[in-house]
Design an enzyme around this catalytic site. Sequence first.
Site, short mmCIF file in Angstrom:
data_model
loop_
_atom_site.label_atom_id
_atom_site.label_comp_id
_atom_site.label_asym_id
_atom_site.label_seq_id
_atom_site.Cartn_x
_atom_site.Cartn_y
_atom_site.Cartn_z
N ARG A 257 0.87 -1.19 0.00
CA ARG A 257 0.00 0.00 0.00
C ARG A 257 0.90 1.22 0.00
O ARG A 257 1.72 1.42 0.88
CB ARG A 257 -0.97 -0.11 1.18
CG ARG A 257 -0.93 0.91 2.22
CD ARG A 257 -1.99 0.74 3.27
NE ARG A 257 -1.46 0.28 4.54
CZ ARG A 257 -0.62 0.95 5.28
NH1 ARG A 257 -0.17 2.12 4.88
NH2 ARG A 257 -0.17 0.46 6.41
N HIS A 261 -2.26 3.97 5.94
CA HIS A 261 -3.38 3.04 6.12
C HIS A 261 -4.72 3.74 5.84
O HIS A 261 -5.60 3.19 5.18
CB HIS A 261 -3.36 2.52 7.57
CG HIS A 261 -4.56 1.72 7.93
ND1 HIS A 261 -4.75 0.42 7.51
CD2 HIS A 261 -5.65 2.04 8.67
CE1 HIS A 261 -5.91 -0.02 7.97
NE2 HIS A 261 -6.48 0.94 8.68
N TYR A 270 6.58 4.35 10.70
CA TYR A 270 6.88 2.91 10.73
C TYR A 270 7.48 2.36 9.44
O TYR A 270 7.74 1.18 9.35
CB TYR A 270 5.64 2.11 11.13
CG TYR A 270 4.42 2.32 10.25
CD1 TYR A 270 4.25 1.60 9.07
CD2 TYR A 270 3.42 3.23 10.62
CE1 TYR A 270 3.12 1.79 8.28
CE2 TYR A 270 2.29 3.42 9.84
CZ TYR A 270 2.15 2.70 8.67
OH TYR A 270 1.04 2.88 7.89
C1 LIG Z 1 -11.26 -6.99 15.14
C2 LIG Z 1 -10.55 -5.71 14.82
N1 LIG Z 1 -9.39 -5.43 15.44
C3 LIG Z 1 -8.74 -4.28 15.15
C4 LIG Z 1 -9.27 -3.40 14.25
C5 LIG Z 1 -8.52 -2.10 13.92
N2 LIG Z 1 -7.98 -2.23 12.59
C6 LIG Z 1 -8.59 -1.67 11.52
S1 LIG Z 1 -7.78 -1.97 10.11
C7 LIG Z 1 -6.57 -2.81 10.91
C8 LIG Z 1 -5.39 -3.38 10.17
C9 LIG Z 1 -5.78 -4.38 9.15
O1 LIG Z 1 -4.68 -4.67 8.38
P1 LIG Z 1 -4.74 -5.63 7.17
O2 LIG Z 1 -5.73 -6.73 7.44
O3 LIG Z 1 -3.37 -6.07 6.86
O4 LIG Z 1 -5.36 -4.77 5.99
P2 LIG Z 1 -4.81 -3.45 5.29
O5 LIG Z 1 -5.49 -2.30 5.97
O6 LIG Z 1 -3.33 -3.43 5.47
O7 LIG Z 1 -5.21 -3.52 3.87
C10 LIG Z 1 -6.81 -2.87 12.27
C11 LIG Z 1 -5.94 -3.53 13.25
C12 LIG Z 1 -10.49 -3.73 13.64
N3 LIG Z 1 -11.05 -2.94 12.74
N4 LIG Z 1 -11.10 -4.90 13.94
#
Ligand SMILES: Cc1ncc(C[n+]2csc(CCOP(=O)(O)OP(=O)(O)O)c2C)c(N)n1
Length: 348
Positions: A257, A261, A270
């Site tokens: 990405r 985020h 980071y």
């Molecule tokens: C159960 C839960 N825990 C934490 C979060 C907070 N959160 C939102 S997005 C995210 C990271 C997700 O990363 P990834 O699955 O790698 O997807 P990316 O955003 O990198 O595409 C987190 C920890 C959440 N939305 N739901």
Amino acid sequence: MAVRTKASSPAARPRHEALGLALDDVKGMYRKMLECRMIGERMMQLNRMGRAAFVGVADGQEAAEVGSAWCIRRGTDWVHPYYRDVGVALVLGQDATDQFLGVFAKATDPNSAGRQIVNQFSDPEAKIVTGSVCIATQFPQAAGIALALKMRKEEGIVFTYGGDGSTSPGDFHEAVNFAAVHDLPVVFIIENNLYAISTPNALQMSAAPHERAKGYGIPGLLADGMDVLDVYEKTTRAADRARRGEGPSIVETTCYRYRPHSSDDDDSRYRSKDEVAEWRARDPVARGRAYLLDQGVGEPELDAMRAEITSEIESAIDAAEAAPDPRPEDLLRHVYAEGHPPPDGTRA
Ligand SMILES: Cc1ncc(C[n+]2csc(CCOP(=O)(O)OP(=O)(O)O)c2C)c(N)n1
């Protein structure tokens, strides 16, 4: 979505033909990737201008999304995407206006009428099931839909998507395990962009998602997520297996990405600019363009495509900004079943 061509001798054929794709498919894929990129760039600008409160874009993940979604038969297969999947939504028929209606939280936002956070894609006709902000909750739901399809002997398979971070919650394990035990027609697509917000892969997992497939007794495929045709190839294999009734697979697409985020994240805390630049050098949209040029498509055609998308996006922004906001009196619609007032009786 793909127009499959008749197979002939596989030797020395262009890659897309060897995959059964027409050049028009590749042009179509490129167009969706470019549209996805240009929408993301414009959304980030609007956010910085104070016109869009919060955005999350897919820049860098276009090939992973478009290449995999190209295997979906719209209206037959079910799709349970996650919030990064602008490219999937575009392939399945959403347009730029739909994206900006969501970002401006307008009453005519097709996903949630401006109620949910952005990118909770939804479309009953395209069988896109709206998700939850709680990551990984889509996976057990996708397995459940696949179980229903199997029990009812209905046509169609399920495509579900998540990021690398979404493979850590128990939901992922439970869904993949259940789907594997019952040979359910699901394709689990993991867009591994190396980070879950600020958490790098190394602190998230000790085995890559596609390697974990072995533990469930199902195939795990690794695709170069910066290469739309590679993603298409690996996802097709997984989809064909599901369509034959042989069960689920995990397709991991390695991608990156480019942007933070979300618009509220400071990624400089980071990761380094050099790392971002290294991945940008492998850009999937630029690679798509180079491939088309190599296949004899002319620069003017591709430039015209870009100009057309620019004008579509600008019209989409104007239309979406001018669209009506949700009405305060509609606040509780779709929260309680129509005709059933909330316990305090406030709603007519
Ligand atoms: C159960 C839960 N825990 C934490 C979060 C907070 N959160 C939102 S997005 C995210 C990271 C997700 O990363 P990834 O699955 O790698 O997807 P990316 O955003 O990198 O595409 C987190 C920890 C959440 N939305 N739901």
